[in-house]
Design an enzyme around this catalytic site. Structure first.
Site, PDB file in Angstrom:
ATOM      1  N   ARG A   1      80.840 144.626 -15.722  1.00 28.56           N
ATOM      2  CA  ARG A   1      80.587 143.179 -15.880  1.00 28.56           C
ATOM      3  C   ARG A   1      79.094 143.015 -16.166  1.00 28.56           C
ATOM      4  NH1 ARG A   1      83.888 139.383 -13.539  1.00 28.56           N
ATOM      5  NH2 ARG A   1      82.719 137.969 -14.870  1.00 28.56           N
TER       6      ARG A   1
ATOM      7  N   ASP B   1      75.106 133.764 -12.271  1.00 27.30           N
ATOM      8  CA  ASP B   1      75.243 135.203 -12.482  1.00 27.30           C
ATOM      9  C   ASP B   1      73.888 135.880 -12.702  1.00 27.30           C
ATOM     10  OD1 ASP B   1      78.103 135.596 -12.395  1.00 27.30           O
ATOM     11  OD2 ASP B   1      78.193 134.439 -14.243  1.00 27.30           O
TER      12      ASP B   1
ATOM     13  N   ASN C   1      75.560 131.225 -16.030  1.00 25.71           N
ATOM     14  CA  ASN C   1      76.619 131.038 -15.039  1.00 25.71           C
ATOM     15  C   ASN C   1      77.944 130.866 -15.759  1.00 25.71           C
ATOM     16  OD1 ASN C   1      77.487 130.703 -12.265  1.00 25.71           O
ATOM     17  ND2 ASN C   1      77.828 128.549 -12.744  1.00 25.71           N
TER      18      ASN C   1
END
Length: 316
Positions: free
Chosen positions: A107, A242, A252
């Site tokens: 990720r 994030d 985000n």
């Protein structure tokens, strides 16, 4: 601290902590990760709220798969999971550099993931397990402090709009933006939470609404495109993030930009809840943040059912 069994297809433990505010009440804290000293289990967030199912991570490759497929999600939680993944890799005698690179690639947008992997690798031989355990405990403590600081910015009984899921399911405990709501409750407030459904994975409708229901927090789900209809009556918009670049640019969950623009239009305070691990001093601004492109099938259907026409998909 008491333990109460919450029934599902499999069981999830919900921890109840008694707080004293002149009268007693209960706050439930949901777990996303469990570590027993040698093994990691992750709550499968893909099947909530219908099913509560814990998956055993038997190797670091299992953790890579769990992060990539959204078994575990939320920037702090995937960083903690990755740290435990490197502890599993070390215990198995696997190549830690290879494991670390694969974990980071699972990720790429969330900076906590790379940050946690770097910290675990730097911990030295035999130190990965202790690093992961300390990271897990510290994240929960940081989130509680963050929640208390955020609650101090809000009225006694605030109305807030919340995007995605930033609660205990996304962190080591308590939560970031949703942790602010928990802290409002902890001081005796009665918050009202508008929960954006958060397409395409419905983290708001499935996860945030579930956490609020477990804890008795007043929450109402609405479709993302209805946000403008309620935002003018809110005291704040609360989101997590994030990654935050050196200049303050925030990355985000998709949909955050639209909410920020709406909040500016209505004059509503817009708060980003950020633990220090999400700050990326090595990235100068938002244009340098890698934005993950998710699979098209997340947009065109759900649970094996396709509803969209045959067309290209943009799914950042």
């Amino acid at each position: 601290m008491l333990r109460q069994l919450h029934e599902g297809v499999t069981a999830i433990f919900v921890t109840f902590v008694l707080r004293r505010l002149g009268w007693g009440w209960w706050v439930a804290v949901v777990e996303a990760l469990r570590w027993d000293g040698s093994a990691l289990s992750l709550l499968d967030q893909r099947v909530l709220p219908a099913t509560t199912q814990w998956l055993a991570m038997r190797s670091w490759t299992d953790v890579v798969e769990a992060i990539a497929t959204m078994v575990v999600r939320g920037a702090p939680a995937i960083g903690i999971a990755a740290a435990y993944g490197l502890a599993l890799a070390e215990a198995a005698g696997d190549d830690l550099q290879v494991a670390g690179a694969r974990l980071v690639a699972a990720r790429p947008t969330a900076v906590n993931l790379a940050w946690a992997v770097r910290g675990a690798l730097a911990a030295g031989p035999g130190g990965r397990r202790a690093f992961a355990e300390a990271l897990h405990a510290r994240d929960a403590a940081i989130n509680r402090a963050l929640g208390d600081a955020g609650a101090a910015l809000l009225p006694e009984h605030p109305v807030v709009y919340h995007h995605c899921n930033t609660g205990a399911l996304a962190t080591g405990g308590w939560g970031t933006a949703l942790g602010i709501v928990r802290s409002v409750v902890a001081r005796g407030g009665r918050p009202k939470v508008w929960v954006g459904e958060t397409r395409p994975w419905l983290q708001g409708a499935r996860l945030t609404a579930w956490e609020c229901a477990v804890e008795g927090i007043d929450a109402t789900v609405l479709v993302d495109s209805a946000a403008a209809s309620v935002l003018g009556g809110c005291d704040a918009v609360l989101v997590g993030c994030d990654r935050v670049a050196r200049n303050g640019d925030v990355a985000n969950k998709i949909g955050t930009l639209g909410l920020a623009i709406l909040a500016k239009h209505f004059g509503v305070p817009f708060y980003v809840a950020m633990p220090w691990s999400t700050f990326d001093a090595d990235t100068p601004d938002g244009s340098a943040i890698a934005i993950e492109q998710r699979p098209a099938d997340e947009v065109v259907g759900w649970a094996g059912q396709r509803w969209a026409a045959d067309a290209p998909v943009f799914n950042p």
